[in-house]
Scaffold this motif. Structure first.
Motif, PDB file in Angstrom:
ATOM      1  N   GLU A 109       0.105  -2.666  -2.257  1.00  0.00           N
ATOM      2  CA  GLU A 109      -0.810  -2.285  -1.176  1.00  0.00           C
ATOM      3  C   GLU A 109      -0.252  -2.583   0.208  1.00  0.00           C
ATOM      4  O   GLU A 109      -0.895  -2.274   1.219  1.00  0.00           O
ATOM      5  CB  GLU A 109      -2.172  -2.961  -1.355  1.00  0.00           C
ATOM      6  N   ASN A 114       1.482   1.306   4.427  1.00  0.00           N
ATOM      7  CA  ASN A 114       0.997   0.081   5.054  1.00  0.00           C
ATOM      8  C   ASN A 114       2.157  -0.913   5.064  1.00  0.00           C
ATOM      9  O   ASN A 114       3.243  -0.635   4.564  1.00  0.00           O
ATOM     10  CB  ASN A 114      -0.197  -0.486   4.280  1.00  0.00           C
ATOM     11  N   GLU A 119      -0.962  -5.238   8.344  1.00  0.00           N
ATOM     12  CA  GLU A 119      -2.123  -5.903   7.760  1.00  0.00           C
ATOM     13  C   GLU A 119      -2.488  -7.148   8.571  1.00  0.00           C
ATOM     14  O   GLU A 119      -3.676  -7.437   8.782  1.00  0.00           O
ATOM     15  CB  GLU A 119      -1.837  -6.270   6.308  1.00  0.00           C
TER      16      GLU A 119
END
Length: 217
Positions: A109, A114, A119
């Protein structure tokens, strides 16, 4: 300058050693102030370094280095979000997935669409996240001249232009040549920088000694 290092692994301690050497005041932070590794490391110096919790180090530093393992970084940084509001966070961490052993891969993820840098910025919107130094061995990060007299590339990215300029000044103080620092733009540049892990492992397994990447055109 007061600089905090979050993380007591090889990367964090190497960065801390170099920053003390060039005259900065450093606090190395870990989850516990009684962290034996941090205490033992600090005792090697006679001045300008101390240890504390993540919270104490974040309060201390005008600039913070994130050297926490990528799989734990977001949670640890989120716990000190208010302390590092409006501060510069230099993120050198990589979202390594260690669950399946070596060769390591990236956390699913936190790659492709990304990245860990993104993040962190998403979870700490008021912190000025700057990604750099994550495409090489820790000693080379702090001593670029040990390879080809520093003639290799260090990448940098982040959303805040002024924060990146401040980090570039620090990088040059460490020993990076201005022409060797390549600005990849906003924090989405972390996707490419962190993905270098795959190439890095292959090169590391095929060569002996220190190596880095150089962009030529």
């Amino acid at each position: 300058m007061k600089i905090a290092i979050l993380g007591t692994g090889a990367v964090g301690t190497t960065i801390a050693s170099r920053l003390v050497e060039i005259g900065h005041q450093v606090m190395i932070g870990s989850r516990s102030k009684t962290n034996e590794k941090a205490i033992e490391f600090v005792q090697k110096f006679d001045r300008n370094i101390s240890n504390g919790t993540f919270e104490e180090a974040a309060n201390f530093g005008d600039i913070i280095f994130n050297c926490i393992k990528g799989e734990f970084a977001v949670g640890a940084l989120k716990s000190i979000e208010k302390i590092i509001d409006n501060k510069i966070l230099i993120d050198v961490s990589i979202p390594v997935n260690t669950k399946n052993g070596m060769p390591f891969t990236l956390i699913p993820e936190l790659c492709n669409t990304n990245s860990l840098g993104e993040e962190i910025q998403k979870n700490l919107p008021n912190t000025k996240v700057v990604k750099t130094l994550n495409t090489m061995w820790s000693t080379l990060m702090m001593t670029p001249s040990m390879l080809k007299d520093g003639d290799h590339t260090n990448f940098i990215c982040g959303n805040d232009t002024e924060a990146k300029e401040t980090v570039k000044i620090l990088l040059k103080e460490i020993g990076w040549k201005e022409e060797s620092i390549m600005d990849l733009g906003d924090i989405t540049g972390s996707r490419g920088m962190e993905s270098v892990l795959h190439l890095w492992w292959k090169i590391w397994g095929s060569t002996i000694g220190t190596f880095s990447i150089k962009v030529v055109n």
